[in-house]
Motif scaffolding. Structure first.
Motif, short mmCIF file in Angstrom:
data_model
loop_
_atom_site.label_atom_id
_atom_site.label_comp_id
_atom_site.label_asym_id
_atom_site.label_seq_id
_atom_site.Cartn_x
_atom_site.Cartn_y
_atom_site.Cartn_z
N UNK A 1 37.16 53.39 41.90
CA UNK A 1 38.31 52.90 41.13
C UNK A 1 39.61 53.53 41.61
N UNK A 2 39.55 54.79 42.02
CA UNK A 2 40.77 55.50 42.40
C UNK A 2 41.04 55.52 43.90
N UNK A 3 40.09 55.08 44.71
CA UNK A 3 40.26 55.23 46.15
C UNK A 3 40.12 53.95 46.98
N UNK A 4 39.56 52.89 46.39
CA UNK A 4 39.30 51.67 47.17
C UNK A 4 40.29 50.58 46.77
N UNK A 5 40.87 49.93 47.76
CA UNK A 5 41.82 48.84 47.51
C UNK A 5 41.09 47.50 47.48
N UNK A 6 41.50 46.66 46.53
CA UNK A 6 40.94 45.31 46.38
C UNK A 6 42.11 44.32 46.28
N UNK A 7 42.75 43.98 47.38
CA UNK A 7 43.91 43.09 47.29
C UNK A 7 43.53 41.68 46.85
N UNK A 8 44.39 41.08 46.04
CA UNK A 8 44.22 39.68 45.66
C UNK A 8 44.73 38.79 46.80
N UNK A 9 44.15 37.62 46.90
CA UNK A 9 44.58 36.70 47.95
C UNK A 9 44.37 35.25 47.55
N UNK A 10 45.18 34.37 48.13
CA UNK A 10 45.02 32.93 47.95
C UNK A 10 44.70 32.32 49.30
N UNK A 11 43.60 31.58 49.36
CA UNK A 11 43.17 30.95 50.60
C UNK A 11 43.11 29.45 50.41
N UNK A 12 43.39 28.70 51.48
CA UNK A 12 43.39 27.25 51.34
C UNK A 12 43.16 26.57 52.68
#
Length: 489
Positions: free
Chosen positions: A219-230
């Protein structure tokens, strides 16, 4: 005479087939990708192929991975052609073929140790996934991770031998943590609202079941970026393989056909580094939410709007559905009256222009996208693409007549026969349940809305229930075509 796709035969391909300007042997892995299907190979892999062609970032090649039985067959097809893929772009005035080589390996599905070992390698800095909307163990009604899913429970009991993507990702992260290697970024490429957050919920939620300290660290160390794909990318059939051989002289066991349009919007949160994808058309933003909501509601929601009436009318291809005036008019009315008003402003985008583009893309006669594909997996797609829009409309005190009709069309489709009486083959992981409920709903429409895990609060709305029941009864009385005609006035 056709040429079998392979590295050795690249120079034998017809001149009009684009091929890599780089050598696959010069690439180094930087990404492990779970779910090497058509969309991934037409989207993420193409962007990386463009980047590598430009002579940039050759240390970001893809290593494929998978957990499903079908992944093993896919791996064998790609292995036999040196991991190459032919991507064919088509619309009414354009057809072009290119061979991509952004993937350099594909780990054996089920080989847990090999997958976890690769995930633990410091050079792997991104783990991405396209595992479909139904692959995230989300409770449809709440939109939250469901820790009681049988597959998740099994992984929590035996974390050293995980069988889900999230179990494997956790095992890789745990191994890196144990030896002091910085974590990779986890990047979802699926059509899910807030896909980064949803992925984080699944990974952290699983960890909490068996190792709370690991969960806290993730929770404090891993990035989970949001993205939009099409990019509209239908399934590959013998039709596409035959066209590729006849038109371009290439024998590819698993080519990808797609539209020319593609889009990728990503939040720029990659602490372990990332390829310079902005140089090949990817848009990096601080907040992807407006783009995501626009695409999921207008495009994915629009797909659902045309899919179920077309399915009930025995229409095979999506472009044929758009040629049916009643369906095209239903899409236009529902988008303008009920869907688009729920979409917030999007930086640099005129929403009306975006919808016009969507109509053009749906009408592409060359892509060969099927109505059946759009109807697939409604039990996972409706709670993400349609029901949140209904909920927003109800909260705002706005009309939901068209959205209620869309839901009634889905219910009628799941009954399992078209208006002509033709059998609709199972088209959802939960087909048996949906079909039984649709049969009950023919006499009691409330049975359909009682699927709490799908409709949640929306199903308890008396306003929505009344509109839904009226539409469903009309569908049974006069059929989809006449129901649309009546609705459109």
């Amino acid at each position: 005479m056709s040429v079998k796709l392979s590295l050795a035969n690249l120079d034998k391909l017809p001149e009009r087939v684009a091929r890599p300007n780089y050598r696959q042997a010069d690439l180094k892995p930087g990404i492990v990708h779970f779910g090497v299907g058509n969309f991934h190979r037409a989207h993420q892999a193409v962007y990386l192929d463009d980047l590598f062609d430009a002579g940039l970032d050759h240390d970001w090649a893809i290593v494929g991975a998978g957990v499903l039985p079908a992944d093993a067959a896919a791996r064998e097809k790609l292995k036999a052609q040196d991991w190459l893929t032919t991507v064919v772009e088509q619309d009414s005035g354009h057809v072009a073929a290119r061979v991509t080589s952004a993937m350099i390996d594909y780990l054996v599905p089920g080989d847990v140790e090999a997958i976890v070992a690769r995930l633990a390698e410091p050079k792997i800095r991104i783990v991405s996934m396209t595992i479909t909307e139904g692959g995230y163990f989300i409770d449809p009604a709440s939109g939250k991770f469901n820790p009681e899913s049988p597959e998740i429970v099994a992984d929590a009991k035996n974390p050293s031998a995980p069988k889900t993507v999230f179990g494997l990702v956790l095992a890789g992260l745990a191994r890196r943590r144990a030896v002091g290697t910085p974590p990779f970024t986890v990047m979802s490429c699926d059509n899910i609202p807030h896909n980064g957050r949803v992925t984080a919920d699944a990974v952290i939620g699983l960890a909490r079941l068996f190792d709370p300290e690991l969960a806290e660290w993730v929770q404090h160390n891993v990035a989970f970026p949001n993205g939009m794909v099409d990019r509209i990318t239908p399934a590959t059939t013998e039709r596409e393989k035959k066209f590729l051989t006849e038109e371009f002289g290439i024998e590819d066991a698993w080519p990808v056909f797609c539209e020319p349009f593609r889009q990728w919007v990503l939040e720029d949160r990659f602490p372990a580094g990332r390829p310079a994808l902005e140089k090949v058309g990817v848009t990096f933003v601080n907040d992807v939410s407006p783009f995501e909501q626009m695409k999921i509601r207008i495009l994915n929601g629009g797909h659902a709007v045309i899919a179920y009436p077309a399915g009930l009318m025995n229409i095979h291809f999506v472009h044929e559905a758009m040629q049916e005036p009643l369906i095209a008019a239903f899409l236009k009315k529902l988008e303008h009256d009920e869907i688009i008003p729920t979409v917030p402003p999007v930086p640099g985008v005129a929403i009306e222009d975006y919808f016009t583009l969507i109509q053009q893309r749906f009408s592409n006669p060359k892509i060969g996208d099927t109505v059946r594909r759009l109807c697939l997996d409604g039990s996972n797609r409706q709670p993400k693409f349609i029901i949140p829009t209904i909920a927003d409309r109800l909260k705002a005190g706005k009309g939901i007549a068209g959205l209620a009709l869309e839901s009634a069309l889905w219910c009628r489709y799941c009954h399992g026969t078209t208006d002509s009486g033709a059998v609709i083959e199972p088209n959802d992981p939960n087909w048996d349940r949906l079909q039984a409920t649709a049969h009950a709903a023919k006499d009691d429409p409330s049975a359909w809305l009682a699927m709490e895990d799908i409709y949640g609060e929306v199903g308890r709305s008396s306003l929505f229930a009344a509109a839904f029941a009226g539409h469903l009864n009309t569908l049974w009385q006069i059929g989809a075509r006449e129901t649309l005609r009546r609705f459109l006035g």
